[in-house]
Design an enzyme around this catalytic site. Structure first.
Site, mmCIF file in Angstrom:
data_model
loop_
_atom_site.group_PDB
_atom_site.id
_atom_site.type_symbol
_atom_site.label_atom_id
_atom_site.label_comp_id
_atom_site.label_asym_id
_atom_site.label_seq_id
_atom_site.Cartn_x
_atom_site.Cartn_y
_atom_site.Cartn_z
ATOM 1 N N LYS A 1 -2.035 -0.555 7.857
ATOM 2 C CA LYS A 1 -3.481 -0.803 7.810
ATOM 3 C C LYS A 1 -3.870 -2.049 8.602
ATOM 4 C CE LYS A 1 -7.395 -1.556 4.730
ATOM 5 N NZ LYS A 1 -7.859 -1.628 3.346
ATOM 6 N N HIS B 1 -2.807 3.415 -5.909
ATOM 7 C CA HIS B 1 -3.094 1.975 -5.804
ATOM 8 C C HIS B 1 -2.768 1.223 -7.099
ATOM 9 C CE1 HIS B 1 -4.973 1.186 -1.906
ATOM 10 N NE2 HIS B 1 -5.367 2.444 -1.959
ATOM 11 N N TYR C 1 -10.243 -6.098 -6.975
ATOM 12 C CA TYR C 1 -9.134 -5.174 -6.754
ATOM 13 C C TYR C 1 -8.192 -5.133 -7.952
ATOM 14 C CZ TYR C 1 -5.336 -2.805 -4.298
ATOM 15 O OH TYR C 1 -4.370 -1.910 -3.925
ATOM 16 N N ARG D 1 0.865 -1.176 0.000
ATOM 17 C CA ARG D 1 0.000 0.000 0.000
ATOM 18 C C ARG D 1 0.902 1.226 0.000
ATOM 19 N NH1 ARG D 1 -2.171 -3.784 3.296
ATOM 20 N NH2 ARG D 1 -4.242 -4.482 2.676
ATOM 21 N N ARG E 1 0.114 -1.536 -6.932
ATOM 22 C CA ARG E 1 -0.283 -2.777 -6.248
ATOM 23 C C ARG E 1 -1.262 -3.580 -7.105
ATOM 24 N NH1 ARG E 1 -0.696 -4.777 -0.888
ATOM 25 N NH2 ARG E 1 -2.830 -5.210 -0.244
#
Length: 186
Positions: free
Chosen positions: A64, A134, A169, A41, A137
């Site tokens: 996180k 993002h 994702y 992240r 990733r």
């Protein structure tokens, strides 16, 4: 905040790095290149200190989840880190803010997520792709899935708990899943 995507074409991955370097800085290109290779992240990527790196391993606690991440550094990642270390031997952070160097009495800080996000967004606009912090990733996860078709491996790498979350994702759409079912005949 707009949704960002994985970069699916290898040529575009390289072009993003090139544009970040010439339009912004080598440091922004390094964030992109290292982020692709570590799949962290953005908050964790930017918080890496040189103390977190032990030979060919990166060891850090994810902000996180609180989980300990131990990541083997591939040769490309090692090369980037070594170059940064050689260029900035007194830095605490791998991606230390250069603005912070203007005052000797300020505590060192990494570059901000906001600065990285803005640079990525501008390059994304130029390439007409939804690019953000993002994207690194997601891109790593997408390409691992394309290479292996092993969602469990991708989940482990991204440290996700759900295959459905991981598929969404990394941008694997229902159309791609349907195509896989049609084309794989046993």
């Amino acid at each position: 905040m707009a949704e960002v995507h994985a970069v699916k074409e290898p040529e575009t991955i390289q072009l993003v790095s090139h544009l970040l370097k010439i339009r912004h800085s080598q440091q922004m290109a390094d964030v992109w290149d290292l982020g692709l290779n570590l799949a962290l992240r953005i908050s964790d990527l930017l918080s890496i200190t040189f103390r977190d790196i032990d030979g060919d391993r990166l060891v850090l606690r994810e902000s996180k989840t609180g989980k300990l991440a131990t990541i083997h550094l591939n040769p490309k990642a090692q090369k980037i880190i070594q170059r940064i270390r050689d260029e900035h031997p007194h830095h605490l952070y791998l991606f230390q803010s250069y603005r912070n160097q203007q005052s000797r009495h300020r505590t060192p800080r990494p570059i901000t997520r906001r600065a990285v996000g803005k640079a990525f967004e501008l390059v994304g606009e130029e390439l007409k792709i939804a690019l953000g912090t993002h994207s690194m990733r997601k891109t790593r996860g997408y390409h691992l899935y394309q290479a292996t078709n092993d969602i469990a491996r991708v989940m482990q790498m991204l440290r996700h708990r759900s295959a459905g979350v991981t598929l969404r994702y990394i941008g694997v759409t229902q159309d791609e899943i349907d195509r896989d079912f049609r084309e794989l005949v046993l």
